[in-house]
Design a protein around this motif. Structure first.
Motif, PDB file in Angstrom:
ATOM      1  N   THR A  63       3.023  40.778 -40.602  1.00  0.00           N
ATOM      2  CA  THR A  63       2.743  39.942 -41.782  1.00  0.00           C
ATOM      3  C   THR A  63       3.570  38.803 -41.731  1.00  0.00           C
ATOM      4  O   THR A  63       3.438  37.931 -42.850  1.00  0.00           O
ATOM      5  N   ALA A  64       4.695  38.677 -40.926  1.00  0.00           N
ATOM      6  CA  ALA A  64       5.353  37.572 -40.683  1.00  0.00           C
ATOM      7  C   ALA A  64       4.749  36.503 -39.695  1.00  0.00           C
ATOM      8  O   ALA A  64       4.938  35.343 -39.732  1.00  0.00           O
ATOM      9  N   ALA A  65       3.555  36.845 -39.111  1.00  0.00           N
ATOM     10  CA  ALA A  65       2.890  36.136 -38.032  1.00  0.00           C
ATOM     11  C   ALA A  65       1.571  35.893 -38.553  1.00  0.00           C
ATOM     12  O   ALA A  65       1.134  36.044 -39.500  1.00  0.00           O
ATOM     13  N   ASP A  66       0.795  35.244 -37.924  1.00  0.00           N
ATOM     14  CA  ASP A  66      -0.725  34.798 -38.088  1.00  0.00           C
ATOM     15  C   ASP A  66      -1.378  36.130 -38.121  1.00  0.00           C
ATOM     16  O   ASP A  66      -1.552  36.841 -37.118  1.00  0.00           O
ATOM     17  N   ALA A  67      -1.996  36.348 -39.400  1.00  0.00           N
ATOM     18  CA  ALA A  67      -2.504  37.580 -39.665  1.00  0.00           C
ATOM     19  C   ALA A  67      -3.806  37.974 -38.529  1.00  0.00           C
ATOM     20  O   ALA A  67      -4.138  39.044 -38.038  1.00  0.00           O
ATOM     21  N   ALA A  68      -4.224  37.006 -38.096  1.00  0.00           N
ATOM     22  CA  ALA A  68      -5.684  37.093 -37.480  1.00  0.00           C
ATOM     23  C   ALA A  68      -5.322  37.387 -35.810  1.00  0.00           C
ATOM     24  O   ALA A  68      -6.110  37.872 -34.996  1.00  0.00           O
ATOM     25  N   THR A  69      -4.265  36.619 -35.271  1.00  0.00           N
ATOM     26  CA  THR A  69      -4.199  36.299 -34.002  1.00  0.00           C
ATOM     27  C   THR A  69      -2.945  36.945 -33.340  1.00  0.00           C
ATOM     28  O   THR A  69      -2.557  37.073 -32.325  1.00  0.00           O
ATOM     29  N   TRP A  70      -1.922  37.772 -34.292  1.00  0.00           N
ATOM     30  CA  TRP A  70      -0.508  38.215 -33.793  1.00  0.00           C
ATOM     31  C   TRP A  70      -0.874  39.112 -32.780  1.00  0.00           C
ATOM     32  O   TRP A  70      -1.836  40.122 -32.628  1.00  0.00           O
ATOM     33  N   THR A  71       0.258  39.068 -31.763  1.00  0.00           N
ATOM     34  CA  THR A  71       0.089  39.974 -30.804  1.00  0.00           C
ATOM     35  C   THR A  71       1.585  40.585 -30.452  1.00  0.00           C
ATOM     36  O   THR A  71       2.561  40.101 -31.015  1.00  0.00           O
ATOM     37  N   GLY A  72       1.956  41.623 -29.803  1.00  0.00           N
ATOM     38  CA  GLY A  72       3.148  42.135 -29.383  1.00  0.00           C
ATOM     39  C   GLY A  72       3.853  40.977 -28.402  1.00  0.00           C
ATOM     40  O   GLY A  72       5.048  41.017 -28.752  1.00  0.00           O
ATOM     41  N   GLU A  73       3.216  40.407 -27.702  1.00  0.00           N
ATOM     42  CA  GLU A  73       3.836  39.233 -27.208  1.00  0.00           C
ATOM     43  C   GLU A  73       4.387  38.213 -27.982  1.00  0.00           C
ATOM     44  O   GLU A  73       5.409  37.729 -27.450  1.00  0.00           O
ATOM     45  N   GLY A  74       3.617  37.993 -28.879  1.00  0.00           N
ATOM     46  CA  GLY A  74       4.261  36.889 -29.793  1.00  0.00           C
ATOM     47  C   GLY A  74       5.326  37.341 -30.487  1.00  0.00           C
ATOM     48  O   GLY A  74       6.147  36.556 -31.003  1.00  0.00           O
ATOM     49  N   LEU A  75       5.370  38.665 -30.798  1.00  0.00           N
ATOM     50  CA  LEU A  75       6.497  39.454 -31.455  1.00  0.00           C
ATOM     51  C   LEU A  75       7.654  39.311 -30.734  1.00  0.00           C
ATOM     52  O   LEU A  75       8.938  39.324 -30.984  1.00  0.00           O
ATOM     53  N   ARG A  76       7.682  39.355 -29.272  1.00  0.00           N
ATOM     54  CA  ARG A  76       8.586  40.025 -28.196  1.00  0.00           C
ATOM     55  C   ARG A  76       9.690  39.000 -28.379  1.00  0.00           C
ATOM     56  O   ARG A  76      10.971  39.461 -28.196  1.00  0.00           O
ATOM     57  N   PRO A  77       9.804  37.561 -28.368  1.00  0.00           N
ATOM     58  CA  PRO A  77      10.999  36.950 -28.395  1.00  0.00           C
ATOM     59  C   PRO A  77      11.900  37.371 -29.595  1.00  0.00           C
ATOM     60  O   PRO A  77      13.321  37.100 -29.482  1.00  0.00           O
ATOM     61  N   TYR A  78      11.331  37.559 -30.786  1.00  0.00           N
ATOM     62  CA  TYR A  78      12.163  37.894 -32.098  1.00  0.00           C
ATOM     63  C   TYR A  78      12.881  39.352 -31.748  1.00  0.00           C
ATOM     64  O   TYR A  78      13.925  39.434 -31.937  1.00  0.00           O
ATOM     65  N   VAL A  79      12.037  40.061 -31.245  1.00  0.00           N
ATOM     66  CA  VAL A  79      12.488  41.333 -30.930  1.00  0.00           C
ATOM     67  C   VAL A  79      13.383  41.331 -30.126  1.00  0.00           C
ATOM     68  O   VAL A  79      14.527  42.182 -30.106  1.00  0.00           O
ATOM     69  N   GLU A  80      13.412  40.765 -29.027  1.00  0.00           N
ATOM     70  CA  GLU A  80      14.174  40.779 -27.831  1.00  0.00           C
ATOM     71  C   GLU A  80      15.649  40.030 -28.434  1.00  0.00           C
ATOM     72  O   GLU A  80      16.830  40.537 -27.841  1.00  0.00           O
ATOM     73  N   HIS A  81      15.592  39.011 -28.964  1.00  0.00           N
ATOM     74  CA  HIS A  81      16.822  38.520 -29.823  1.00  0.00           C
ATOM     75  C   HIS A  81      17.472  39.427 -30.650  1.00  0.00           C
ATOM     76  O   HIS A  81      18.832  39.601 -30.460  1.00  0.00           O
ATOM     77  N   ALA A  82      16.758  40.332 -31.284  1.00  0.00           N
ATOM     78  CA  ALA A  82      17.470  41.341 -32.287  1.00  0.00           C
ATOM     79  C   ALA A  82      18.143  42.227 -31.155  1.00  0.00           C
ATOM     80  O   ALA A  82      19.210  42.830 -31.487  1.00  0.00           O
ATOM     81  N   LEU A  83      17.301  42.813 -30.250  1.00  0.00           N
ATOM     82  CA  LEU A  83      17.920  43.652 -29.215  1.00  0.00           C
ATOM     83  C   LEU A  83      19.212  43.248 -28.467  1.00  0.00           C
ATOM     84  O   LEU A  83      20.080  44.166 -28.424  1.00  0.00           O
TER      85      LEU A  83
END
Length: 281
Positions: A202-222
């Motif tokens: 819900t922080a991404a585009d609701a219609a087009t979001w993917t795990g790959e799109g989230l990945r840079p943010y998740v990897e930064h947190a990791l």
């Protein structure tokens, strides 16, 4: 190691009061109860959940504890006590801690008109009660200002364990990075601070979001927290504003695909079980 969804909600519009939940909320403006979630947890292979407060009220906390009594899959409840009124908060904590699965406290700080509500002296005193009780605090960091408060609280309330909900809502939709990335890094320097890989769809585009799109943010947190201080959460049913439980689960696996099996197991359950002390409950 159990698989744990570290952030989900229930609400009942007939029996509860949620001023933030209006018809403008669209598809989540209805009742959501355990019977709807149970088959989705089973399909994803989730063993336990952390049921998190949806309103700053005793009624909401009492309703969640009743759900925990009725459903074994609720491994922990994050409720509410009036941190702004420390004497009353102490009494509420004493009462709620008698329930085995009362495991943490949250306040909807993003609904407070004062962006610095968390730094008010009575609230600091209330958070000190949590630290003394070994009870963690879920931080709803929606504004950058909220995230700035985390290292301040870590210094002012020694021993307080905190978890940042939803990775503090990174600017995924706009493909942004700062100041989120630097503020998260400052928070991660505090060893008692954890974070949830939740609410990212819900922080991404609701219609087009993917795990790959989230990945840079998740990897930064990791990189900042490591798997031992990160935990997966679905943020169901809010997540249904941008997909469904199955998609959140599936795409989270994509975002975590750079991890080995043991590290992934920590994010998908081990960290939450440890943080909320589920093994003791």
């Amino acid at each position: 190691m159990p698989v744990v969804d570290a952030h989900q909600h229930f609400w009942n519009l007939e029996t509860g009061s949620y001023p933030w939940l209006t018809p403008e909320a669209g598809p989540i403006f209805r009742t959501f109860e355990p019977e709807e979630l149970i088959p989705q947890l089973a399909a994803a292979g989730v063993d336990r959940t952390v049921l998190v407060q949806s309103m700053d009220s005793y009624a909401d906390t009492d309703a969640m504890l009743a759900q925990a009594d009725a459903h074994d899959f609720v491994g922990a409840v994050v409720g509410w006590v009036p941190l702004l009124r420390p004497e009353e908060a102490a009494q509420a904590l004493e009462r709620y801690r008698r329930h085995a699965r009362f495991a943490g406290v949250r306040h909807l700080i993003h609904d407070e008109p004062d962006p610095d509500w968390l730094l008010r002296e009575p609230v600091i005193e209330g958070l000190g009660l949590l630290a003394a009780a070994g009870m963690p605090f879920d931080v709803v960091a929606v504004l950058p200002r909220h995230l700035e408060h985390v290292p301040v609280l870590a210094e002012r309330v020694p021993g307080l364990r905190m978890v940042i909900d939803h990775l503090a809502k990174p600017p995924i939709r706009d493909k942004g990075w700062e100041p989120w990335a630097s503020l998260l890094a400052r928070a991660a320097e505090c060893p008692g601070v954890y974070a949830k890989v939740s609410g990212l769809n819900t922080a991404a585009d609701a219609a087009t979001w993917t795990g790959e799109g989230l990945r840079p943010y998740v990897e930064h947190a990791l990189e900042l927290f490591g798997p031992g201080r990160l935990m997966f959460g679905s943020d169901w049913p809010v997540a249904t504003l941008a997909g469904d439980y199955a998609k959140v689960w599936r795409e989270t696996q994509v975002a975590l695909s750079g991890l080995g099996d043991a590290e992934r197991a920590m994010v998908l359950g081990g960290t939450a079980a440890h943080f909320y002390r589920m093994e003791e409950r």
